[in-house]
Design a protein around this motif. Structure first.
Motif, PDB file in Angstrom:
ATOM      1  N   ARG A 163       1.053  -1.189  -0.072  1.00 60.66           N
ATOM      2  CA  ARG A 163      -0.091   0.015   0.171  1.00 60.66           C
ATOM      3  C   ARG A 163       0.722   1.161  -0.021  1.00 60.66           C
ATOM      4  NH1 ARG A 163      -5.218  -0.916   4.511  1.00 60.66           N
ATOM      5  NH2 ARG A 163      -6.271  -2.384   3.203  1.00 60.66           N
ATOM      6  N   VAL A 164       1.902   1.732   0.963  1.00 56.24           N
ATOM      7  CA  VAL A 164       3.007   2.340   0.805  1.00 56.24           C
ATOM      8  C   VAL A 164       3.756   2.941  -0.662  1.00 56.24           C
ATOM      9  CG1 VAL A 164       4.844   2.825   2.051  1.00 56.24           C
ATOM     10  CG2 VAL A 164       2.855   2.566   3.690  1.00 56.24           C
ATOM     11  N   GLY A 165       3.903   1.478  -1.220  1.00 52.53           N
ATOM     12  CA  GLY A 165       4.134   1.807  -2.644  1.00 52.53           C
ATOM     13  C   GLY A 165       3.549   2.601  -4.127  1.00 52.53           C
ATOM     14  N   ARG A 166       2.186   1.736  -3.317  1.00 53.32           N
ATOM     15  CA  ARG A 166       1.448   2.526  -4.347  1.00 53.32           C
ATOM     16  C   ARG A 166       0.744   3.694  -4.228  1.00 53.32           C
ATOM     17  NH1 ARG A 166      -2.415  -3.035  -5.177  1.00 53.32           N
ATOM     18  NH2 ARG A 166      -0.539  -4.392  -6.376  1.00 53.32           N
ATOM     19  N   LEU A 188       0.939   7.029  -6.530  1.00 53.19           N
ATOM     20  CA  LEU A 188      -0.719   7.911  -6.792  1.00 53.19           C
ATOM     21  C   LEU A 188      -0.019   9.657  -6.458  1.00 53.19           C
ATOM     22  CD1 LEU A 188      -2.942   5.768  -5.425  1.00 53.19           C
ATOM     23  CD2 LEU A 188      -2.902   6.015  -7.295  1.00 53.19           C
ATOM     24  N   LEU A 189       0.729   9.590  -5.538  1.00 60.30           N
ATOM     25  CA  LEU A 189       0.922  10.896  -4.642  1.00 60.30           C
ATOM     26  C   LEU A 189       1.537  11.585  -5.606  1.00 60.30           C
ATOM     27  CD1 LEU A 189       1.616   9.957  -1.415  1.00 60.30           C
ATOM     28  CD2 LEU A 189      -0.744  11.069  -1.655  1.00 60.30           C
ATOM     29  N   LYS A 190       2.467  11.033  -6.565  1.00 61.67           N
ATOM     30  CA  LYS A 190       4.000  11.539  -7.257  1.00 61.67           C
ATOM     31  C   LYS A 190       2.728  12.031  -8.660  1.00 61.67           C
ATOM     32  CE  LYS A 190       7.968   8.975  -5.931  1.00 61.67           C
ATOM     33  NZ  LYS A 190       9.157   8.098  -6.680  1.00 61.67           N
ATOM     34  N   LYS A 191       1.758  10.991  -9.250  1.00 65.24           N
ATOM     35  CA  LYS A 191       0.785  11.546 -10.127  1.00 65.24           C
ATOM     36  C   LYS A 191      -0.525  12.763  -9.811  1.00 65.24           C
ATOM     37  CE  LYS A 191       0.700   6.965 -11.953  1.00 65.24           C
ATOM     38  NZ  LYS A 191      -0.268   6.020 -12.416  1.00 65.24           N
ATOM     39  N   HIS A 220      -4.604   7.648   8.731  1.00 65.61           N
ATOM     40  CA  HIS A 220      -3.926   6.438   9.387  1.00 65.61           C
ATOM     41  C   HIS A 220      -3.189   6.343   7.997  1.00 65.61           C
ATOM     42  CE1 HIS A 220      -4.923   1.526   8.009  1.00 65.61           C
ATOM     43  NE2 HIS A 220      -4.185   2.045   9.441  1.00 65.61           N
ATOM     44  N   LEU A 221      -3.757   6.833   6.556  1.00 68.85           N
ATOM     45  CA  LEU A 221      -2.165   6.651   5.649  1.00 68.85           C
ATOM     46  C   LEU A 221      -1.555   7.364   5.954  1.00 68.85           C
ATOM     47  CD1 LEU A 221      -1.955   6.653   2.889  1.00 68.85           C
ATOM     48  CD2 LEU A 221      -3.037   8.923   2.303  1.00 68.85           C
ATOM     49  N   GLY A 222      -1.454   8.947   6.744  1.00 70.34           N
ATOM     50  CA  GLY A 222      -0.235  10.037   7.215  1.00 70.34           C
ATOM     51  C   GLY A 222       0.049   8.794   8.127  1.00 70.34           C
ATOM     52  N   ARG A 223      -0.381   8.212   9.125  1.00 67.45           N
ATOM     53  CA  ARG A 223       0.938   7.754   9.715  1.00 67.45           C
ATOM     54  C   ARG A 223       1.139   6.312   9.414  1.00 67.45           C
ATOM     55  NH1 ARG A 223      -4.185   8.136  12.913  1.00 67.45           N
ATOM     56  NH2 ARG A 223      -4.766   5.815  13.091  1.00 67.45           N
ATOM     57  N   VAL A 224       0.948   5.513   9.085  1.00 66.94           N
ATOM     58  CA  VAL A 224       1.064   4.928   7.862  1.00 66.94           C
ATOM     59  C   VAL A 224       2.709   5.401   6.577  1.00 66.94           C
ATOM     60  CG1 VAL A 224       1.404   2.401   6.569  1.00 66.94           C
ATOM     61  CG2 VAL A 224      -0.749   2.579   8.459  1.00 66.94           C
ATOM     62  N   PHE A 225       2.214   6.202   6.385  1.00 65.05           N
ATOM     63  CA  PHE A 225       3.486   6.719   5.438  1.00 65.05           C
ATOM     64  C   PHE A 225       4.882   7.280   5.764  1.00 65.05           C
ATOM     65  CE2 PHE A 225       4.975   8.943   1.632  1.00 65.05           C
ATOM     66  CZ  PHE A 225       4.125   8.412   1.173  1.00 65.05           C
ATOM     67  N   ARG A 226       4.014   8.228   7.000  1.00 68.24           N
ATOM     68  CA  ARG A 226       5.164   8.495   7.541  1.00 68.24           C
ATOM     69  C   ARG A 226       6.143   7.369   7.989  1.00 68.24           C
ATOM     70  NH1 ARG A 226       5.274  14.420  11.065  1.00 68.24           N
ATOM     71  NH2 ARG A 226       7.764  14.041  11.083  1.00 68.24           N
ATOM     72  N   LYS A 227       5.933   6.800   8.994  1.00 68.47           N
ATOM     73  CA  LYS A 227       6.266   5.925   9.710  1.00 68.47           C
ATOM     74  C   LYS A 227       7.668   5.265   8.757  1.00 68.47           C
ATOM     75  CE  LYS A 227       5.691   1.538  12.402  1.00 68.47           C
ATOM     76  NZ  LYS A 227       5.324   0.933  13.063  1.00 68.47           N
ATOM     77  N   ALA A 228       6.982   4.511   7.283  1.00 71.32           N
ATOM     78  CA  ALA A 228       7.435   3.589   6.462  1.00 71.32           C
ATOM     79  C   ALA A 228       8.954   5.483   5.387  1.00 71.32           C
ATOM     80  CB  ALA A 228       6.494   3.170   5.413  1.00 71.32           C
ATOM     81  N   GLY A 278       9.548   8.255   5.817  1.00 63.19           N
ATOM     82  CA  GLY A 278       9.971   9.459   6.843  1.00 63.19           C
ATOM     83  C   GLY A 278       9.274  10.927   6.205  1.00 63.19           C
ATOM     84  N   PHE A 279       8.288  10.798   5.276  1.00 66.32           N
ATOM     85  CA  PHE A 279       7.499  11.999   5.197  1.00 66.32           C
ATOM     86  C   PHE A 279       6.020  11.949   5.510  1.00 66.32           C
ATOM     87  CE2 PHE A 279      11.333  12.005   1.799  1.00 66.32           C
ATOM     88  CZ  PHE A 279      11.683  13.684   2.033  1.00 66.32           C
ATOM     89  N   PRO A 280       5.601  12.958   6.009  1.00 68.67           N
ATOM     90  CA  PRO A 280       4.012  13.262   5.751  1.00 68.67           C
ATOM     91  C   PRO A 280       3.927  12.828   4.329  1.00 68.67           C
ATOM     92  CG  PRO A 280       5.023  14.311   7.012  1.00 68.67           C
ATOM     93  CD  PRO A 280       5.649  14.271   6.196  1.00 68.67           C
ATOM     94  N   PRO A 281       2.597  12.196   3.886  1.00 66.57           N
ATOM     95  CA  PRO A 281       1.602  12.282   1.952  1.00 66.57           C
ATOM     96  C   PRO A 281       2.268  13.952   2.033  1.00 66.57           C
ATOM     97  CG  PRO A 281       0.617  10.402   4.089  1.00 66.57           C
ATOM     98  CD  PRO A 281       1.533  11.707   4.782  1.00 66.57           C
ATOM     99  N   ALA A 282       1.482  14.581   2.563  1.00 64.76           N
ATOM    100  CA  ALA A 282       1.134  15.399   2.402  1.00 64.76           C
ATOM    101  C   ALA A 282       2.867  16.459   1.579  1.00 64.76           C
ATOM    102  CB  ALA A 282       0.449  17.265   2.558  1.00 64.76           C
ATOM    103  N   ARG A 283       3.894  16.463   2.171  1.00 63.52           N
ATOM    104  CA  ARG A 283       4.787  16.830   2.138  1.00 63.52           C
ATOM    105  C   ARG A 283       5.913  16.132   1.165  1.00 63.52           C
ATOM    106  NH1 ARG A 283      10.283  16.212   6.000  1.00 63.52           N
ATOM    107  NH2 ARG A 283      11.917  17.207   5.219  1.00 63.52           N
ATOM    108  N   PHE A 284       5.938  14.547   1.021  1.00 58.50           N
ATOM    109  CA  PHE A 284       7.228  13.935   0.103  1.00 58.50           C
ATOM    110  C   PHE A 284       5.880  14.562  -1.564  1.00 58.50           C
ATOM    111  CE2 PHE A 284       6.403  10.623  -2.988  1.00 58.50           C
ATOM    112  CZ  PHE A 284       6.984   9.646  -2.678  1.00 58.50           C
ATOM    113  N   GLN A 285       4.326  14.553  -1.706  1.00 53.88           N
ATOM    114  CA  GLN A 285       3.604  14.944  -2.613  1.00 53.88           C
ATOM    115  C   GLN A 285       4.673  16.468  -2.729  1.00 53.88           C
ATOM    116  OE1 GLN A 285      -0.537  15.851  -3.473  1.00 53.88           O
ATOM    117  NE2 GLN A 285      -0.465  13.926  -4.253  1.00 53.88           N
ATOM    118  N   ALA A 286       4.483  17.024  -2.052  1.00 52.68           N
ATOM    119  CA  ALA A 286       4.840  18.996  -2.261  1.00 52.68           C
ATOM    120  C   ALA A 286       6.545  18.491  -3.000  1.00 52.68           C
ATOM    121  CB  ALA A 286       4.836  19.527  -0.855  1.00 52.68           C
TER     122      ALA A 286
END
Length: 288
Positions: free
Chosen positions: A224-227, A231-234, A252-260, A262-270
């Motif tokens: 899920r994190v890989g996918r 999606l965030l890159k798109k 929930h996505l934010g907690r899992v994604f950041r743990k995996a 190191g970035f919150p999803p919004a920051r990764f996308q930004a």
């Protein structure tokens, strides 16, 4: 844990899917067990740390680098003074193509048994190459350097290590993995998965962990994190990513994604958008 952690994406360099560099503080617990769909290469340019691959721990002092094959469970961390690093994720298709062309047997077990290369000269060469990619050098030159680099690393391990016996994966564990790939967005229970592949819950957990290094649920989270990253890159919003991939909500996505990652999803996308929109070819703020 983090002092600085930057995402880098060189444009159009075949085989390079993601790059990072960072300067991290002491992390006695380390980055939790995870895996990547790509080959990962990490160089330690300052400080001291460790990487655990397939249950075996290896030291990674300054002047070392480590190579981890796709879908191999690993974790890593730093000692008291932290460390600086540069990392790259490489498409498996490129690695397999290079190995096939050179007549090399990849030998994942051999690489996992000796994942760390202790060579200051190698690290300096890798750091130079990493900076070249970050500064958007010639695509042709970068791709040639990447292929030569991988050929050297893979060839040295092929020469150093004996052949390992091929490990046998339980067919039901393989079917469970395929099910988790295809149904990553579903909230499957262990009982449902066990029934799907014809094993008891206990036996499935045992066989799956023996084959893939972590329990089925943890493995599904990595898918899920890989996918989510794709999606965030798109440009898909974090809220929509959470919905599409079966997370209970965006938090929930934010907690899992950041743990995996190191970035919150919004920051990764930004960060990714900033990289894509920066055509100057010059180092961005904070580049070293």
């Amino acid at each position: 844990m983090q002092r600085g952690y930057r995402l880098i994406r060189p444009p159009t360099v075949d085989g390079v899917t993601e790059m990072t560099r960072g300067d991290v503080d002491h992390s006695p617990m380390g980055h939790p067990a995870h895996w990547h769909r790509e080959w990962q290469l990490v160089a330690v340019t300052r400080g001291d740390g460790w990487v655990e691959v397939d249950g075996t721990s290896h030291r990674t002092p300054s002047g070392s680098l480590f190579l981890v094959p796709p879908e191999v469970v690993h974790s890593n961390g730093t000692f008291e003074d932290g460390c600086a690093f540069r990392s790259i994720l490489i498409d498996p298709t490129l690695v397999h193509g290079i190995a096939d062309a050179a007549g090399l047997r990849l030998g994942r077990q051999a690489i996992c048994a000796m994942p760390v290369y202790h060579s200051g000269a190698l690290v300096r060469r890798f750091e130079s190459f990493h900076r070249q990619l970050e500064n958007r050098a010639s695509v042709l030159e970068s791709e040639e350097r990447l292929e030569n680099w991988l050929l050297h690393l893979l060839g040295s391990r092929t020469r150093q290590m004996p052949r390992f016996p091929t490990s046998v994966c339980h067919p039901a564990a393989r079917r469970a993995r395929e099910c988790l790939w295809s149904r990553a967005d579903e909230a499957l229970s262990l009982s449902e998965l066990a029934e799907e592949v014809g094993l008891s819950r206990f036996e499935l957990s045992r066989q799956f962990k023996a084959a893939y290094g972590m329990p089925p649920h943890a493995w599904q989270i990595q898918v899920r994190v890989g996918r989510a990253k794709e999606l965030l890159k798109k440009g898909v919003s974090p809220g929509d990513v959470a919905f599409q991939l079966g997370f209970s909500d965006q938090a929930h996505l934010g907690r899992v994604f950041r743990k995996a990652t190191g970035f919150p999803p919004a920051r990764f996308q930004a960060e990714f958008r900033k990289i894509v929109q920066d055509p100057s070819g010059m180092p961005r703020e904070g580049a070293t």
